[in-house]
Design a protein around this motif. Structure first.
Motif, mmCIF file in Angstrom:
data_model
loop_
_atom_site.group_PDB
_atom_site.id
_atom_site.type_symbol
_atom_site.label_atom_id
_atom_site.label_comp_id
_atom_site.label_asym_id
_atom_site.label_seq_id
_atom_site.Cartn_x
_atom_site.Cartn_y
_atom_site.Cartn_z
ATOM 1 N N SER A 94 0.822 -1.204 0.000
ATOM 2 C CA SER A 94 0.000 0.000 0.000
ATOM 3 C C SER A 94 0.858 1.256 0.000
ATOM 4 O O SER A 94 0.579 2.224 -0.725
ATOM 5 N N GLU A 95 1.934 1.253 0.796
ATOM 6 C CA GLU A 95 2.820 2.406 0.857
ATOM 7 C C GLU A 95 3.522 2.625 -0.482
ATOM 8 O O GLU A 95 3.670 3.766 -0.944
ATOM 9 N N LEU A 96 3.971 1.535 -1.097
ATOM 10 C CA LEU A 96 4.645 1.655 -2.384
ATOM 11 C C LEU A 96 3.714 2.216 -3.451
ATOM 12 O O LEU A 96 4.075 3.124 -4.207
ATOM 13 N N VAL A 127 11.006 12.391 -0.802
ATOM 14 C CA VAL A 127 10.178 11.238 -0.434
ATOM 15 C C VAL A 127 10.349 10.890 1.038
ATOM 16 O O VAL A 127 9.372 10.635 1.748
ATOM 17 N N ALA A 128 11.595 10.881 1.525
ATOM 18 C CA ALA A 128 11.848 10.536 2.923
ATOM 19 C C ALA A 128 11.286 11.599 3.859
ATOM 20 O O ALA A 128 10.689 11.280 4.899
ATOM 21 N N TYR A 139 10.547 3.368 5.840
ATOM 22 C CA TYR A 139 11.941 3.365 5.413
ATOM 23 C C TYR A 139 12.158 2.401 4.247
ATOM 24 O O TYR A 139 12.897 2.715 3.303
ATOM 25 N N ALA A 140 11.507 1.245 4.306
ATOM 26 C CA ALA A 140 11.611 0.285 3.202
ATOM 27 C C ALA A 140 11.051 0.873 1.912
ATOM 28 O O ALA A 140 11.608 0.667 0.824
ATOM 29 N N ALA A 163 13.109 1.534 -1.487
ATOM 30 C CA ALA A 163 12.620 1.048 -2.777
ATOM 31 C C ALA A 163 12.612 2.175 -3.802
ATOM 32 O O ALA A 163 12.943 1.967 -4.982
ATOM 33 N N PHE A 164 12.267 3.367 -3.356
ATOM 34 C CA PHE A 164 12.304 4.519 -4.259
ATOM 35 C C PHE A 164 13.740 4.844 -4.654
ATOM 36 O O PHE A 164 13.991 5.231 -5.808
#
Length: 299
Positions: free
Chosen positions: A31-33, A111-112, A143-144, A148-149
């Protein structure tokens, strides 16, 4: 059903157990991705990164259309740029060298920095914490997603550069920095390895951005602070009087990936870079956890 709605449904159903199923964790990561990659801001950042190799490739092609040489005045430009006309694969290395000092880490910082602060600003952070994820699991998922980004952004640059290099310049065996020749297949393998190293080099700025994101409820403030710190560190890394401190700056060994184009590979600075990124990830990751685990969530 949106992520927030799903959480509310779980709460209404009386979910009392705070230990999430592993599949739920994978669902949260997915979902986050999806949420991150669907944002127009993220797509715009990836578009800018993809455009950099195109601009570099076209510029080199135009400059060399007359005499076939580039940078005759003393090797101006990023590393490998003088080799692009001989082999389009060098555009991959040049594009990564051109984007790593600012464009790639800036995108990661955005993004972070938005990871936690953006949720708080949008009013969805409380809903996420109602679900049986826990703050630690949610922070790790954020963080994952950021990492990934990092990988995706790096691969976008490398893929765009490879496509442009293949269209505008010849491909074939290439000459390493050491003067030896390797096959195109081996060169392609080294290009992939370099892309992975570049992605790993962004680990430190990702952890720093996540920590900053836990300090405020404003996504814009977190993103601006992270990018500001990036610029500040880059400037400090160029001041000769600070040479004793510079090996501890997260950006100091970023361009060490060029050593992968030596034969044999020179590993010293590469290992120092990865160790430094791991140190930053551990320090600022722990700081982010300490802050987020005790933070009063009001939004």
């Amino acid at each position: 059903m949106s992520r927030a709605d799903a959480v509310v449904v779980q709460e209404a159903a009386g979910t009392a157990v705070r230990r999430p199923h592993p599949l739920w964790t994978l669902g949260l990561l997915r979902s986050e991705l999806v949420t991150t990659l669907r944002r127009w801001r993220t797509l715009a950042l990836l578009g800018v990164l993809a455009a950099v190799p195109v601009l570099v490739g076209i510029s080199v092609k135009i400059e060399t259309s007359g005499d076939g040489q580039v940078g005759r005045g003393g090797g101006e430009g990023p590393a490998f740029i003088s080799q692009i006309t001989n082999n389009g694969l060098f555009l991959v290395f040049t594009a990564l060298a051109a984007t790593l000092p600012f464009f790639l880490p800036m995108a990661v910082g955005v993004v972070a920095g938005d990871a936690i602060a953006g949720e708080a600003n949008a009013g969805t952070l409380r809903y996420l914490l109602v679900a049986p994820a826990g703050r630690t699991r949610l922070l790790l998922t954020k963080y994952a997603t950021t990492m990934a980004f990092c990988l995706l952004a790096t691969l976008v640059v490398a893929t765009s550069a490879l496509a442009v290099g293949a269209l505008l310049f010849p491909l074939g065996d290439l000459t390493t920095i050491s003067g030896t020749q390797i096959s195109f297949t081996e060169g392609l393998g080294r290009a992939l390895l370099i892309a992975l190293v570049v992605a790993a080099s962004l680990t430190g700025i990702a952890a720093l951005g996540l920590f900053v994101s836990t300090l405020t409820n404003s996504g814009i403030a977190a993103m601006a602070t992270t990018v500001g710190l990036l610029i500040t560190v880059q400037i400090l890394d160029q001041i000769p009087q600070l040479h004793a401190l510079q090996p501890y700056f997260f950006s100091h060994y970023w361009l060490s990936f060029a050593d992968l184009m030596r034969d044999p590979v020179y590993w010293d600075d590469l290992v120092k870079n990865l160790e430094l990124q791991a140190l930053y990830a551990a320090v600022f990751g722990s700081a982010a956890w300490a802050r987020f685990s005790t933070k009063d969530i009001t939004a």
